[in-house]
Write a protein that holds these residues in place. Structure first.
Motif, PDB file in Angstrom:
ATOM      1  N   ASN A  20       0.857  -1.170   0.000  1.00 44.00           N
ATOM      2  CA  ASN A  20       0.000   0.000   0.000  1.00 44.00           C
ATOM      3  C   ASN A  20       0.901   1.230   0.000  1.00 44.00           C
ATOM      4  O   ASN A  20       1.729   1.400   0.898  1.00 44.00           O
ATOM      5  CB  ASN A  20      -0.870  -0.022   1.254  1.00 44.00           C
ATOM      6  CG  ASN A  20      -1.803   1.159   1.334  1.00 44.00           C
ATOM      7  OD1 ASN A  20      -1.424   2.290   1.103  1.00 44.00           O
ATOM      8  ND2 ASN A  20      -3.036   0.876   1.711  1.00 44.00           N
ATOM      9  N   GLU A  22       0.338   4.170   0.764  1.00 45.61           N
ATOM     10  CA  GLU A  22       0.119   5.049   1.921  1.00 45.61           C
ATOM     11  C   GLU A  22       0.809   4.541   3.185  1.00 45.61           C
ATOM     12  O   GLU A  22       1.219   5.343   4.016  1.00 45.61           O
ATOM     13  CB  GLU A  22      -1.386   5.180   2.193  1.00 45.61           C
ATOM     14  CG  GLU A  22      -2.185   5.719   1.034  1.00 45.61           C
ATOM     15  CD  GLU A  22      -1.947   7.201   0.823  1.00 45.61           C
ATOM     16  OE1 GLU A  22      -1.798   7.925   1.813  1.00 45.61           O
ATOM     17  OE2 GLU A  22      -1.918   7.615  -0.346  1.00 45.61           O
ATOM     18  N   THR A  23       0.915   3.224   3.339  1.00 45.80           N
ATOM     19  CA  THR A  23       1.385   2.676   4.624  1.00 45.80           C
ATOM     20  C   THR A  23       2.691   1.895   4.551  1.00 45.80           C
ATOM     21  O   THR A  23       3.284   1.618   5.592  1.00 45.80           O
ATOM     22  CB  THR A  23       0.320   1.734   5.214  1.00 45.80           C
ATOM     23  OG1 THR A  23       0.078   0.661   4.293  1.00 45.80           O
ATOM     24  CG2 THR A  23      -0.978   2.478   5.497  1.00 45.80           C
ATOM     25  N   ASP A  24       3.151   1.519   3.377  1.00 48.64           N
ATOM     26  CA  ASP A  24       4.281   0.600   3.274  1.00 48.64           C
ATOM     27  C   ASP A  24       5.574   1.218   2.740  1.00 48.64           C
ATOM     28  O   ASP A  24       6.547   0.513   2.519  1.00 48.64           O
ATOM     29  CB  ASP A  24       3.900  -0.591   2.392  1.00 48.64           C
ATOM     30  CG  ASP A  24       2.789  -1.416   3.015  1.00 48.64           C
ATOM     31  OD1 ASP A  24       2.735  -1.507   4.254  1.00 48.64           O
ATOM     32  OD2 ASP A  24       1.969  -1.969   2.266  1.00 48.64           O
ATOM     33  N   HIS A  26       8.567   4.398   3.094  1.00 52.23           N
ATOM     34  CA  HIS A  26       9.180   5.363   4.002  1.00 52.23           C
ATOM     35  C   HIS A  26       9.092   6.784   3.459  1.00 52.23           C
ATOM     36  O   HIS A  26       8.951   7.735   4.207  1.00 52.23           O
ATOM     37  CB  HIS A  26      10.653   4.964   4.239  1.00 52.23           C
ATOM     38  CG  HIS A  26      11.413   5.917   5.074  1.00 52.23           C
ATOM     39  ND1 HIS A  26      11.147   6.110   6.408  1.00 52.23           N
ATOM     40  CD2 HIS A  26      12.443   6.738   4.776  1.00 52.23           C
ATOM     41  CE1 HIS A  26      11.976   7.015   6.887  1.00 52.23           C
ATOM     42  NE2 HIS A  26      12.777   7.409   5.922  1.00 52.23           N
ATOM     43  N   ASN A  33       9.244   0.800   4.091  1.00 54.53           N
ATOM     44  CA  ASN A  33       9.417   0.819   5.544  1.00 54.53           C
ATOM     45  C   ASN A  33       9.334  -0.626   6.039  1.00 54.53           C
ATOM     46  O   ASN A  33       9.311  -1.570   5.228  1.00 54.53           O
ATOM     47  CB  ASN A  33       8.365   1.730   6.198  1.00 54.53           C
ATOM     48  CG  ASN A  33       6.937   1.264   5.957  1.00 54.53           C
ATOM     49  OD1 ASN A  33       6.664   0.103   5.662  1.00 54.53           O
ATOM     50  ND2 ASN A  33       6.000   2.195   6.068  1.00 54.53           N
ATOM     51  N   TYR A  35       6.945  -2.325   7.290  1.00 54.33           N
ATOM     52  CA  TYR A  35       5.736  -3.028   6.871  1.00 54.33           C
ATOM     53  C   TYR A  35       5.882  -3.535   5.431  1.00 54.33           C
ATOM     54  O   TYR A  35       5.584  -4.681   5.121  1.00 54.33           O
ATOM     55  CB  TYR A  35       4.511  -2.119   6.976  1.00 54.33           C
ATOM     56  CG  TYR A  35       4.347  -1.454   8.310  1.00 54.33           C
ATOM     57  CD1 TYR A  35       3.976  -2.177   9.433  1.00 54.33           C
ATOM     58  CD2 TYR A  35       4.568  -0.084   8.454  1.00 54.33           C
ATOM     59  CE1 TYR A  35       3.837  -1.564  10.662  1.00 54.33           C
ATOM     60  CE2 TYR A  35       4.424   0.535   9.685  1.00 54.33           C
ATOM     61  CZ  TYR A  35       4.060  -0.212  10.779  1.00 54.33           C
ATOM     62  OH  TYR A  35       3.917   0.401  11.994  1.00 54.33           O
ATOM     63  N   LYS A  39       6.346  -7.497   3.723  1.00 54.52           N
ATOM     64  CA  LYS A  39       5.526  -8.000   2.621  1.00 54.52           C
ATOM     65  C   LYS A  39       6.402  -8.450   1.453  1.00 54.52           C
ATOM     66  O   LYS A  39       6.169  -9.508   0.863  1.00 54.52           O
ATOM     67  CB  LYS A  39       4.529  -6.938   2.170  1.00 54.52           C
ATOM     68  CG  LYS A  39       3.462  -6.644   3.212  1.00 54.52           C
ATOM     69  CD  LYS A  39       2.564  -5.507   2.784  1.00 54.52           C
ATOM     70  CE  LYS A  39       1.541  -5.192   3.861  1.00 54.52           C
ATOM     71  NZ  LYS A  39       0.655  -4.088   3.455  1.00 54.52           N
ATOM     72  N   LEU A  79       6.868  -0.754  16.991  1.00 54.04           N
ATOM     73  CA  LEU A  79       5.495  -0.444  16.609  1.00 54.04           C
ATOM     74  C   LEU A  79       4.695   0.090  17.779  1.00 54.04           C
ATOM     75  O   LEU A  79       3.858   0.978  17.617  1.00 54.04           O
ATOM     76  CB  LEU A  79       4.835  -1.675  16.005  1.00 54.04           C
ATOM     77  CG  LEU A  79       5.449  -2.194  14.712  1.00 54.04           C
ATOM     78  CD1 LEU A  79       4.771  -3.472  14.267  1.00 54.04           C
ATOM     79  CD2 LEU A  79       5.391  -1.143  13.609  1.00 54.04           C
ATOM     80  N   GLU A  82       5.627   3.712  18.236  1.00 56.92           N
ATOM     81  CA  GLU A  82       5.047   4.546  17.185  1.00 56.92           C
ATOM     82  C   GLU A  82       3.563   4.812  17.403  1.00 56.92           C
ATOM     83  O   GLU A  82       3.061   5.844  16.992  1.00 56.92           O
ATOM     84  CB  GLU A  82       5.239   3.881  15.816  1.00 56.92           C
ATOM     85  CG  GLU A  82       6.661   3.925  15.318  1.00 56.92           C
ATOM     86  CD  GLU A  82       6.837   3.254  13.967  1.00 56.92           C
ATOM     87  OE1 GLU A  82       5.838   2.784  13.377  1.00 56.92           O
ATOM     88  OE2 GLU A  82       7.977   3.182  13.511  1.00 56.92           O
ATOM     89  N   SER A  83       2.883   3.886  18.056  1.00 54.80           N
ATOM     90  CA  SER A  83       1.443   4.044  18.253  1.00 54.80           C
ATOM     91  C   SER A  83       1.115   4.867  19.488  1.00 54.80           C
ATOM     92  O   SER A  83      -0.024   5.242  19.696  1.00 54.80           O
ATOM     93  CB  SER A  83       0.761   2.683  18.327  1.00 54.80           C
ATOM     94  OG  SER A  83       1.161   2.005  19.508  1.00 54.80           O
TER      95      SER A  83
END
Length: 84
Positions: A20, A22-24, A26, A33, A35, A39, A79, A82-83
């Motif tokens: 994705n 948007e999310t994968d 950097h 990144n 994530y 994958k 993680l 980061e959250s």
């Protein structure tokens, strides 16, 4: 093709890998990144296993299993931070 060596253009496999934008990644330079890297590694692992019959050594090599455990612990802690 000339030498019979397969070339993987992974840009065209992004959907199959579940990447994705948007999310994968950097940054806008197409650097993955953690994530996206997971994958990609999973996709390549499956490709190598299916096409070259490479063995899965998880649970069969104490040092590798230890390293994997440490990596997973590091990733979980990262993680979590980061959250927060």
């Amino acid at each position: 093709e000339k030498y019979g060596i397969p070339y993987l253009e992974l840009y065209y496999e992004m959907e199959k890998m579940g990447l994705n934008a948007e999310t994968d990644f950097h940054d806008a330079s197409d650097h993955l990144n953690q994530y996206g890297a997971q994958k990609l590694a999973g996709y390549l692992g499956n490709y190598l296993t299916e096409n070259y019959g490479l063995a899965d050594y998880r649970g069969k090599n104490e040092r590798w299993d230890k390293d994997l455990g440490e990596y997973n612990k590091y990733l979980k802690e990262k993680l979590k931070k980061e959250s927060e």
